[in-house]
Write a protein that holds these residues in place. Sequence first.
Motif, mmCIF file in Angstrom:
data_model
loop_
_atom_site.group_PDB
_atom_site.id
_atom_site.type_symbol
_atom_site.label_atom_id
_atom_site.label_comp_id
_atom_site.label_asym_id
_atom_site.label_seq_id
_atom_site.Cartn_x
_atom_site.Cartn_y
_atom_site.Cartn_z
ATOM 1 N N LEU A 158 22.852 118.227 27.270
ATOM 2 C CA LEU A 158 23.543 116.957 27.057
ATOM 3 C C LEU A 158 23.353 116.434 25.638
ATOM 4 O O LEU A 158 24.250 115.793 25.084
ATOM 5 C CB LEU A 158 23.051 115.922 28.071
ATOM 6 C CG LEU A 158 23.486 116.167 29.510
ATOM 7 C CD1 LEU A 158 22.803 115.171 30.438
ATOM 8 C CD2 LEU A 158 24.988 116.086 29.648
ATOM 9 N N ARG A 159 22.173 116.705 25.047
ATOM 10 C CA ARG A 159 21.944 116.308 23.654
ATOM 11 C C ARG A 159 22.701 117.193 22.687
ATOM 12 O O ARG A 159 22.910 116.836 21.543
ATOM 13 C CB ARG A 159 20.451 116.378 23.324
ATOM 14 C CG ARG A 159 19.639 115.222 23.796
ATOM 15 C CD ARG A 159 18.257 115.244 23.179
ATOM 16 N NE ARG A 159 17.603 116.527 23.306
ATOM 17 C CZ ARG A 159 16.764 116.877 24.275
ATOM 18 N NH1 ARG A 159 16.497 116.032 25.230
ATOM 19 N NH2 ARG A 159 16.204 118.069 24.301
ATOM 20 N N ARG A 205 15.682 120.070 34.609
ATOM 21 C CA ARG A 205 15.992 118.766 34.026
ATOM 22 C C ARG A 205 15.910 118.824 32.509
ATOM 23 O O ARG A 205 16.768 118.288 31.802
ATOM 24 C CB ARG A 205 15.019 117.717 34.570
ATOM 25 C CG ARG A 205 15.363 116.303 34.141
ATOM 26 C CD ARG A 205 14.394 115.256 34.689
ATOM 27 N NE ARG A 205 14.202 115.373 36.121
ATOM 28 C CZ ARG A 205 13.023 115.667 36.683
ATOM 29 N NH1 ARG A 205 11.957 115.875 35.939
ATOM 30 N NH2 ARG A 205 12.921 115.743 37.983
ATOM 31 N N ARG A 219 18.971 118.163 29.971
ATOM 32 C CA ARG A 219 18.899 117.155 28.908
ATOM 33 C C ARG A 219 19.163 117.775 27.542
ATOM 34 O O ARG A 219 19.820 117.161 26.696
ATOM 35 C CB ARG A 219 17.545 116.478 28.929
ATOM 36 C CG ARG A 219 17.419 115.505 30.070
ATOM 37 C CD ARG A 219 16.115 114.772 30.044
ATOM 38 N NE ARG A 219 16.085 113.800 31.128
ATOM 39 C CZ ARG A 219 14.991 113.255 31.583
ATOM 40 N NH1 ARG A 219 13.822 113.569 31.050
ATOM 41 N NH2 ARG A 219 15.035 112.387 32.572
#
Length: 153
Positions: free
Chosen positions: A97-98, A90, A94
């Motif tokens: 995605l950032r 996860r 993340r």
Amino acid sequence: MTSPTSPQAAARERAGEPGLATTVALYTLARLGLLAVVTVVLALIGVPWLVALLVALVVALPLSMVLFRGLRERLDRAIAASTARRSSERASLRAQLRGDVGPPPSPDTPVAPASPSAAPSAGASPSAAAAADGAEGSTGSDTASPAGDGPAR
């Protein structure tokens, strides 16, 4: 056809630890087996089946806590390992995605963008990246944010 195994699963198999699903199934079968044994023993003594089952439900819980301590500890370790693996996946997702970290390398992905409308590669000059951003942002909506900025929280 078999699916590829993750490095964590391969390391776990080498260490002799079964996976979470296997451990849960084994613990569940052990608990149900204990329930069946206690029910049958009580029924053989002369207790009616329904009463024997209800008493076995009450008696099997503390018995299983004592008898299956090692199996329960193995289940706890499997749950902790699964939770740690999912947390790291996860966090990695993340970060991707950032835009902090690029996606993991894959042999199927091409090195260069396939279409001219794709974003410039990491090796492109900053002026080329700015020109590409300007071309995309000229549609009249100002929704594009600079690279590396995540959504406002």
